[in-house]
Design a protein around this motif. Structure first.
Motif, short mmCIF file in Angstrom:
data_model
loop_
_atom_site.label_atom_id
_atom_site.label_comp_id
_atom_site.label_asym_id
_atom_site.label_seq_id
_atom_site.Cartn_x
_atom_site.Cartn_y
_atom_site.Cartn_z
N SER A 173 -20.21 -5.48 -12.37
CA SER A 173 -20.42 -4.12 -13.02
C SER A 173 -18.97 -3.76 -13.30
CB SER A 173 -20.96 -3.13 -11.98
OG SER A 173 -20.36 -2.99 -10.86
N HIS A 174 -17.87 -3.91 -12.48
CA HIS A 174 -16.66 -3.64 -12.74
C HIS A 174 -15.77 -4.45 -11.48
CE1 HIS A 174 -17.78 -0.60 -9.37
NE2 HIS A 174 -16.32 -0.32 -9.45
N ALA A 175 -14.36 -4.15 -11.49
CA ALA A 175 -13.70 -5.32 -10.79
C ALA A 175 -13.36 -4.53 -9.43
CB ALA A 175 -12.37 -5.07 -11.53
N HIS A 176 -13.95 -3.53 -8.85
CA HIS A 176 -13.63 -3.03 -7.52
C HIS A 176 -14.28 -3.87 -6.66
CE1 HIS A 176 -12.48 1.37 -9.11
NE2 HIS A 176 -11.48 0.46 -9.09
N LYS A 177 -13.32 -4.11 -5.44
CA LYS A 177 -13.70 -5.19 -4.52
C LYS A 177 -14.94 -4.65 -3.54
CE LYS A 177 -9.85 -3.87 -1.63
NZ LYS A 177 -8.56 -4.04 -1.32
N ASP A 178 -15.08 -3.39 -3.39
CA ASP A 178 -16.28 -3.01 -2.63
C ASP A 178 -17.66 -3.14 -3.34
OD1 ASP A 178 -15.58 -0.88 -4.45
OD2 ASP A 178 -16.73 0.64 -3.45
N HIS A 179 -17.56 -3.49 -4.67
CA HIS A 179 -18.78 -3.81 -5.34
C HIS A 179 -19.01 -5.31 -5.45
CE1 HIS A 179 -20.22 0.28 -5.77
NE2 HIS A 179 -19.07 0.55 -5.97
N ILE A 180 -17.83 -6.08 -5.67
CA ILE A 180 -17.97 -7.27 -5.84
C ILE A 180 -17.35 -8.40 -4.84
CG2 ILE A 180 -18.27 -7.25 -8.39
CD1 ILE A 180 -15.42 -8.06 -8.84
N TYR B 185 -15.73 4.98 -17.83
CA TYR B 185 -15.79 6.38 -17.35
C TYR B 185 -15.11 6.18 -16.00
CZ TYR B 185 -19.68 3.74 -14.99
OH TYR B 185 -20.44 2.83 -14.45
N HIS B 186 -14.92 4.82 -15.34
CA HIS B 186 -14.28 4.98 -14.05
C HIS B 186 -13.31 3.96 -13.69
CE1 HIS B 186 -14.85 4.10 -9.48
NE2 HIS B 186 -15.32 2.78 -9.71
N SER B 187 -13.21 2.68 -13.90
CA SER B 187 -12.53 1.78 -13.43
C SER B 187 -11.28 1.45 -14.54
CB SER B 187 -12.62 0.73 -12.66
OG SER B 187 -13.27 -0.16 -13.73
N VAL C 97 -22.54 1.65 -12.21
CA VAL C 97 -22.02 1.94 -10.80
C VAL C 97 -20.67 2.91 -10.75
CG1 VAL C 97 -20.71 0.90 -8.95
CG2 VAL C 97 -22.76 -0.30 -10.01
N ASP C 98 -20.98 3.69 -9.91
CA ASP C 98 -19.70 4.91 -9.55
C ASP C 98 -19.57 6.01 -10.55
OD1 ASP C 98 -18.95 3.66 -7.27
OD2 ASP C 98 -17.53 2.52 -7.92
N CYS C 99 -20.66 6.44 -10.94
CA CYS C 99 -20.63 7.85 -11.87
C CYS C 99 -21.52 9.00 -11.24
CB CYS C 99 -21.10 7.59 -13.19
SG CYS C 99 -22.41 6.50 -13.38
ZN LIG Z 1 -15.55 1.45 -8.25
#
Ligand SMILES: [Zn+2]
Length: 340
Positions: free
Chosen positions: A113-120, A179-181, A199-201
């Motif tokens: 969904s995006h680069a953030h480590k908590d999600h991938i 919208y987020h990262s 994710v994350d909105c």
């Molecule tokens: Zn995030």
């Protein structure tokens, strides 16, 4: 009645005081002043066996959602294989074995969904899956190459704005948003299942996480709700906390966000800034401009929070936790980006 109003005002002022303080003020006594999670939100929490740590729910149309009541991911089962949407650091390593309990079809694709480590950051568990396509935005892939993080496998299929995945008669529509990262975010849409993941909105039942979900682009965040509502969906997955969402959750997050934005804009633009500036300069001297400016910005934040908190404290969970941070994010936009 007047007394009650006074007590309510005092109570909300105390909450504002608590949330505006630094961490050493987070004593047990002060922490107890925050409102407990709303019962309606608590009722939505998934029942999770603590020995397993997460649960899997079938939401129809071949889509399953996995949650540990903190993070969420999902997967689509088709006759030809499985497409996974995100592999959170918390339970990502268990996703392949959970999928094997639902189907004997192989995992064919993993979407970020995006680069953030908590999600991938749980994607390393997919390392030995043969011929796995890892799909992401090109900018997410560029960022991950630079990071060289062994916990986040590098994508091998990237795109700029839109991509449609097809497998076993199902389609998944991926669309770039901002919208987020910093590296961009995806809407993940499974039309047959009326399933939308962004994710994350939106955190159903709750105010958004700190600073409107630590958005790096509040201008785009303001638009995300209408962009989500343009889709036909019954199930919404926002990546966090206790519940799968609906259109109504997106609508209430939109109402909250616009109320914060419009309130901050009005409070900021109507404030007699010259009077605040000269009044503070008399106390600290005219040279300490950073301090004078801080007093001005803090006053906008305090006045906005005092007005907004009573309107939202009983509608969404976590309002007293994050409202000052939301107001600060909106204030940066109002003062530096927005038109008058
Ligand atoms: Zn995030």
């Amino acid at each position: 009645m007047k007394k009650l109003m006074y007590l309510l005002a005092l109570a909300s002022a105390l909450c504002i005081h608590v949330s505006a303080q630094s961490s050493q003020e987070d004593s047990p006594e002060n922490l107890r002043k925050y409102v407990p999670i709303l019962p309606s939100v608590k009722a939505q929490m998934w029942k999770i066996d603590p020995k397993i740590g997460y649960a899997v729910h079938n939401v129809g149309g071949g889509v399953y959602v996995i949650s540990d009541n903190g993070w969420q991911s999902a997967f689509l089962v088709t006759d030809e294989g499985v497409i996974v949407f995100d592999a959170p650091a918390s339970f990502g390593k268990s996703i392949p074995s959970e999928i094997a309990k639902v189907t004997d079809k192989p995992i064919k694709m993993l979407v970020y969904s995006h680069a953030h480590k908590d999600h991938i950051g749980g994607s390393a568990a997919f390392k030995n899956i043969k011929d796995l396509k890892i799909v992401s935005l090109d900018t997410v892939s560029d960022f991950l190459k630079e990071m060289n993080d062994p916990n986040r496998l590098l994508p091998n299929e990237t795109f700029k704005t839109t991509k449609t995945l097809t497998l076993g008669g199902h389609t998944v529509e991926l669309t770039r948003h901002e919208y987020h990262s910093n590296e961009g975010d995806l809407f993940i849409y499974v039309p047959k299942a009326k399933f939308l993941m962004a994710v994350d909105c939106v955190t159903p039942g709750y105010a958004p996480f700190s600073g409107f979900d630590i958005t790096t682009n509040f201008h785009q965040y303001l638009k995300v709700f209408d962009e989500l509502l343009a889709y036909k969906f019954d199930t919404f997955v926002g990546g966090h906390l206790t519940s799968i969402g609906t259109r109504e959750d997106v609508e209430i997050s939109k109402e909250f966000t616009l109320d914060v934005y419009n309130t901050v804009k009005r409070v900021h633009n109507n404030m007699d800034q010259t009077a605040v500036w000269s009044g503070t300069a008399k106390v600290v001297g005219p040279d300490n401009e950073f301090l004078i400016f801080k007093v001005l910005l803090d006053k906008v934040v305090d006045d906005s929070v005092k007005e907004l908190q009573p309107r939202w404290i009983n509608r969404l969970a976590g309002v007293d936790v994050w409202l000052p941070s939301h107001v600060r994010t909106a204030l940066i936009y109002v003062r530096w980006d927005d038109k008058e």
